[in-house]
Design a protein around this motif. Structure first.
Motif, mmCIF file in Angstrom:
data_model
loop_
_atom_site.group_PDB
_atom_site.id
_atom_site.type_symbol
_atom_site.label_atom_id
_atom_site.label_comp_id
_atom_site.label_asym_id
_atom_site.label_seq_id
_atom_site.Cartn_x
_atom_site.Cartn_y
_atom_site.Cartn_z
ATOM 1 N N GLY A 43 0.820 -1.202 0.000
ATOM 2 C CA GLY A 43 0.000 0.000 0.000
ATOM 3 C C GLY A 43 0.853 1.250 0.000
ATOM 4 O O GLY A 43 2.065 1.198 0.195
ATOM 5 N N THR A 93 0.205 5.862 0.480
ATOM 6 C CA THR A 93 -0.693 7.002 0.618
ATOM 7 C C THR A 93 -0.048 8.188 -0.069
ATOM 8 O O THR A 93 1.132 8.471 0.150
ATOM 9 C CB THR A 93 -0.950 7.333 2.099
ATOM 10 O OG1 THR A 93 -1.550 6.189 2.716
ATOM 11 C CG2 THR A 93 -1.874 8.530 2.246
ATOM 12 N N GLU A 153 -4.972 10.194 -1.414
ATOM 13 C CA GLU A 153 -5.484 8.913 -1.865
ATOM 14 C C GLU A 153 -4.709 7.799 -1.181
ATOM 15 O O GLU A 153 -3.483 7.834 -1.106
ATOM 16 C CB GLU A 153 -5.343 8.768 -3.378
ATOM 17 C CG GLU A 153 -5.898 7.457 -3.903
ATOM 18 C CD GLU A 153 -5.755 7.333 -5.406
ATOM 19 O OE1 GLU A 153 -6.779 7.417 -6.092
ATOM 20 O OE2 GLU A 153 -4.603 7.149 -5.869
ATOM 21 N N ARG A 211 -3.851 3.756 -1.200
ATOM 22 C CA ARG A 211 -3.825 2.539 -2.016
ATOM 23 C C ARG A 211 -3.425 1.407 -1.080
ATOM 24 O O ARG A 211 -2.359 1.465 -0.468
ATOM 25 C CB ARG A 211 -2.846 2.696 -3.173
ATOM 26 C CG ARG A 211 -3.301 3.721 -4.202
ATOM 27 C CD ARG A 211 -2.324 3.885 -5.354
ATOM 28 N NE ARG A 211 -1.007 4.342 -4.979
ATOM 29 C CZ ARG A 211 -0.682 5.608 -4.701
ATOM 30 N NH1 ARG A 211 -1.597 6.545 -4.723
ATOM 31 N NH2 ARG A 211 0.554 5.936 -4.392
ATOM 32 N N GLN A 212 -4.294 0.412 -0.958
ATOM 33 C CA GLN A 212 -4.057 -0.686 -0.036
ATOM 34 C C GLN A 212 -4.489 -1.997 -0.664
ATOM 35 O O GLN A 212 -5.177 -2.010 -1.688
ATOM 36 C CB GLN A 212 -4.863 -0.490 1.262
ATOM 37 C CG GLN A 212 -4.348 0.575 2.180
ATOM 38 C CD GLN A 212 -3.131 0.125 2.973
ATOM 39 O OE1 GLN A 212 -2.559 -0.944 2.755
ATOM 40 N NE2 GLN A 212 -2.704 0.960 3.886
ATOM 41 N N TYR A 231 -7.285 -1.849 -3.540
ATOM 42 C CA TYR A 231 -8.241 -0.760 -3.696
ATOM 43 C C TYR A 231 -7.554 0.592 -3.587
ATOM 44 O O TYR A 231 -6.441 0.693 -3.073
ATOM 45 C CB TYR A 231 -9.394 -0.869 -2.687
ATOM 46 C CG TYR A 231 -9.015 -0.613 -1.241
ATOM 47 C CD1 TYR A 231 -9.118 0.659 -0.683
ATOM 48 C CD2 TYR A 231 -8.589 -1.654 -0.421
ATOM 49 C CE1 TYR A 231 -8.793 0.892 0.652
ATOM 50 C CE2 TYR A 231 -8.267 -1.442 0.905
ATOM 51 C CZ TYR A 231 -8.377 -0.159 1.440
ATOM 52 O OH TYR A 231 -8.054 0.070 2.748
ATOM 53 N N ARG A 232 -8.244 1.584 -4.090
ATOM 54 C CA ARG A 232 -7.839 2.989 -3.975
ATOM 55 C C ARG A 232 -9.000 3.721 -3.333
ATOM 56 O O ARG A 232 -10.148 3.481 -3.699
ATOM 57 C CB ARG A 232 -7.579 3.603 -5.342
ATOM 58 C CG ARG A 232 -6.399 3.030 -6.061
ATOM 59 C CD ARG A 232 -6.332 3.579 -7.489
ATOM 60 N NE ARG A 232 -5.127 3.142 -8.127
ATOM 61 C CZ ARG A 232 -4.068 3.927 -8.337
ATOM 62 N NH1 ARG A 232 -4.112 5.186 -7.998
ATOM 63 N NH2 ARG A 232 -2.992 3.450 -8.909
ATOM 64 N N ARG A 279 -10.031 7.729 -2.149
ATOM 65 C CA ARG A 279 -9.754 9.151 -1.950
ATOM 66 C C ARG A 279 -10.217 9.514 -0.548
ATOM 67 O O ARG A 279 -11.167 8.930 -0.037
ATOM 68 C CB ARG A 279 -10.505 9.975 -2.980
ATOM 69 C CG ARG A 279 -10.214 9.480 -4.381
ATOM 70 C CD ARG A 279 -9.736 10.448 -5.413
ATOM 71 N NE ARG A 279 -9.480 11.782 -5.050
ATOM 72 C CZ ARG A 279 -8.235 12.282 -4.896
ATOM 73 N NH1 ARG A 279 -7.188 11.517 -5.071
ATOM 74 N NH2 ARG A 279 -8.047 13.536 -4.583
ATOM 75 N N ASP A 313 -9.293 -3.905 -7.947
ATOM 76 C CA ASP A 313 -8.719 -2.548 -7.880
ATOM 77 C C ASP A 313 -9.751 -1.439 -8.124
ATOM 78 O O ASP A 313 -9.788 -0.812 -9.153
ATOM 79 C CB ASP A 313 -7.583 -2.416 -8.887
ATOM 80 C CG ASP A 313 -6.660 -1.242 -8.550
ATOM 81 O OD1 ASP A 313 -6.798 -0.690 -7.434
ATOM 82 O OD2 ASP A 313 -5.817 -0.920 -9.378
#
Length: 151
Positions: free
Chosen positions: A80, A82, A99, A101-102, A111-112, A114, A150
């Motif tokens: 992930g 950030t 955002e 991202r993990q 997933y992403r 915001r 994703d």
């Protein structure tokens, strides 16, 4: 970070983000007041779900440490990132936009999401932590029934 002299909101926010990036829940929690206002913009019925137990309101420094521990436990380490896009400061208040991202550990789904994070800093400690994020992307990533590709 000892808080003896007045500390600016920007200095505390920058230090908080640095510590979050390092990932040590106890060190992160040191920057939170003993009592605070921690809210997440998720439907109340979804708080504390088994798949996402870190998503709930909190009120203490110990709760803050628990949040970061639970968050780490449910995501794949090293998968992930950030991205902080902007930080706005107005007196004791700050808003961080970015955002996340993990990858969800139980499903392997990336997933992403915001987010906007509203922080209030008083006497060098965070007293408000309100998160507004793409909760649908997070929920879908942890959904063992759905596709989770994703989002």
């Amino acid at each position: 970070m000892a808080v003896s002299a007045p500390t600016t909101t920007r200095v505390v926010v920058d230090e908080l983000l640095r510590r979050i990036g390092e990932g040590d829940p106890e060190r992160i929690a040191e920057l939170y007041a003993e009592r605070g206002d921690w809210r997440l913009d998720w439907p109340e019925s979804e708080h504390g779900r088994t798949a996402t137990p870190w998503i709930r309101h909190r009120s203490t420094r110990a709760d803050a440490a628990a949040h970061y521990r639970e968050l780490a436990e449910h995501h794949v380490p090293g998968a992930g990132a950030t991205e902080i896009e902007r930080i706005l400061i107005d007196g004791d208040d700050a808003v961080v936009f970015g955002e996340i991202r993990q990858t969800a550990r139980p499903t392997g789904h990336a997933y992403r999401a915001r987010f906007a994070l509203h922080l209030t800093v008083e006497r060098g400690l965070v007293t408000r932590h309100h998160v507004y994020e793409d909760s649908l992307a997070v929920a879908q990533a942890f959904d063992t029934e759905g596709p989770g590709e994703d989002h």
